[in-house]
Design a protein around this motif. Sequence first.
Motif, PDB file in Angstrom:
ATOM      1  N   ASN A   1       0.845  -1.187   0.000  1.00 20.15           N
ATOM      2  CA  ASN A   1       0.000   0.000   0.000  1.00 20.15           C
ATOM      3  C   ASN A   1       0.890   1.250   0.000  1.00 20.15           C
ATOM      4  OD1 ASN A   1      -1.633   2.124   0.640  1.00 20.15           O
ATOM      5  ND2 ASN A   1      -2.797   1.022   2.222  1.00 20.15           N
ATOM      6  N   PRO A   2       0.793   2.108  -1.037  1.00 18.49           N
ATOM      7  CA  PRO A   2       1.698   3.276  -1.095  1.00 18.49           C
ATOM      8  C   PRO A   2       1.568   4.181   0.129  1.00 18.49           C
ATOM      9  CG  PRO A   2       0.035   3.373  -2.848  1.00 18.49           C
ATOM     10  CD  PRO A   2      -0.105   2.038  -2.193  1.00 18.49           C
ATOM     11  N   LYS A   3       0.420   4.085   0.796  1.00 22.03           N
ATOM     12  CA  LYS A   3       0.231   4.903   2.003  1.00 22.03           C
ATOM     13  C   LYS A   3       1.186   4.512   3.113  1.00 22.03           C
ATOM     14  CE  LYS A   3      -4.362   6.691   1.799  1.00 22.03           C
ATOM     15  NZ  LYS A   3      -5.746   6.377   1.702  1.00 22.03           N
ATOM     16  N   GLU A   4       1.704   3.284   3.031  1.00 23.02           N
ATOM     17  CA  GLU A   4       2.591   2.811   4.102  1.00 23.02           C
ATOM     18  C   GLU A   4       4.066   2.919   3.725  1.00 23.02           C
ATOM     19  OE1 GLU A   4       0.915  -1.145   4.733  1.00 23.02           O
ATOM     20  OE2 GLU A   4      -0.008  -0.283   6.525  1.00 23.02           O
ATOM     21  N   ARG A   5       4.325   3.551   2.597  1.00 20.58           N
ATOM     22  CA  ARG A   5       5.715   3.661   2.144  1.00 20.58           C
ATOM     23  C   ARG A   5       6.543   4.459   3.162  1.00 20.58           C
ATOM     24  NH1 ARG A   5       7.793   6.763  -3.078  1.00 20.58           N
ATOM     25  NH2 ARG A   5       9.776   5.693  -3.348  1.00 20.58           N
TER      26      ARG A   5
ATOM     27  N   LEU B   1       1.398  11.462  10.059  1.00 18.57           N
ATOM     28  CA  LEU B   1       1.041  10.337   9.192  1.00 18.57           C
ATOM     29  C   LEU B   1       0.529   9.121   9.970  1.00 18.57           C
ATOM     30  CD1 LEU B   1       4.164  10.509   6.840  1.00 18.57           C
ATOM     31  CD2 LEU B   1       1.796  10.754   6.074  1.00 18.57           C
TER      32      LEU B   1
ATOM     33  N   GLY C   1       5.559   1.807   6.886  1.00 14.90           N
ATOM     34  CA  GLY C   1       4.813   2.762   7.700  1.00 14.90           C
ATOM     35  C   GLY C   1       5.678   3.442   8.751  1.00 14.90           C
TER      36      GLY C   1
ATOM     37  N   ARG D   1       4.295  13.484  -1.159  1.00 16.76           N
ATOM     38  CA  ARG D   1       4.002  12.050  -1.052  1.00 16.76           C
ATOM     39  C   ARG D   1       3.534  11.559  -2.406  1.00 16.76           C
ATOM     40  NH1 ARG D   1       5.930   8.634   2.060  1.00 16.76           N
ATOM     41  NH2 ARG D   1       4.137   7.446   2.737  1.00 16.76           N
TER      42      ARG D   1
ATOM     43  N   HIS E   1       1.492   9.831  -5.341  1.00 19.04           N
ATOM     44  CA  HIS E   1       0.041   9.661  -5.585  1.00 19.04           C
ATOM     45  C   HIS E   1      -0.758  10.617  -4.704  1.00 19.04           C
ATOM     46  CE1 HIS E   1       1.590   6.113  -7.484  1.00 19.04           C
ATOM     47  NE2 HIS E   1       1.967   5.630  -6.328  1.00 19.04           N
ATOM     48  N   SER E   2      -0.193  11.786  -4.410  1.00 16.28           N
ATOM     49  CA  SER E   2      -0.833  12.782  -3.550  1.00 16.28           C
ATOM     50  C   SER E   2      -1.618  12.171  -2.397  1.00 16.28           C
ATOM     51  CB  SER E   2      -1.722  13.748  -4.338  1.00 16.28           C
ATOM     52  OG  SER E   2      -2.036  13.263  -5.587  1.00 16.28           O
ATOM     53  N   LEU E   3      -0.906  11.446  -1.567  1.00 16.44           N
ATOM     54  CA  LEU E   3      -1.547  10.769  -0.413  1.00 16.44           C
ATOM     55  C   LEU E   3      -2.088  11.778   0.579  1.00 16.44           C
ATOM     56  CD1 LEU E   3       1.097   8.006   0.246  1.00 16.44           C
ATOM     57  CD2 LEU E   3      -1.119   7.771  -0.838  1.00 16.44           C
TER      58      LEU E   3
END
Length: 172
Positions: free
Chosen positions: A2-6, A29, A76, A168, A170-172
């Motif tokens: 998940n890119p959010k956890e990069r 975050l 994360g 971030r 993909h503009s998270l």
Amino acid sequence: MNPKERNIILVGFMGTGKSTVGVMLAEMLGFSFIDTDAQVVKKAGCSIPEIFAEHGEVYFRQIEHEVIAGVLQGKGQVISTGGGAVLREDNRQAMLGNGQVIALTADMDIIVERVRQDRNRPLLQGDVEERVSQLLEQRKHAYDFADLMIDTTELTVDTIVGIILAHRPHSL
Ligand code: S3P
């Protein structure tokens, strides 16, 4: 993944604000904050000045490398690294392969002001101006590999965190 956890990996010279920025960024975050220097101290069982004095810089770099390789297995996380962590090619590749690498820079005067009283950085003992100037020269391109470089000289911590969040993927 998940890119959010990069992971976000902060690199930069001593005194550029990696830890201060990292703590706030992690909070924003909901990530965990990892300071690789603190992990090195834990692993070695003694302080950074003691590691340098008793075992030397090469030993410190080896422990630092092992800590970085281990931490980068996770996700994360906001990871604040020691200023010399970027000197090894394998560390740089591992960072780029396991997160977004952000380099913080600052003018020499600011760095000197921030680290002047510090007894915990063996590489800066003695004439602080002289040491900072020599190391900055030696490392002038060491942080260029980062995905993003931010000159923090005139920025507040809030602004720096905002810039990082805006970058971030993909503009998270
Ligand atoms: C070092 C930076 C320090 C610490 C050690 C060596 C360096 O970390 O890892 O004293 O070589 O630049 P900070 O950048 O967090 O001060």
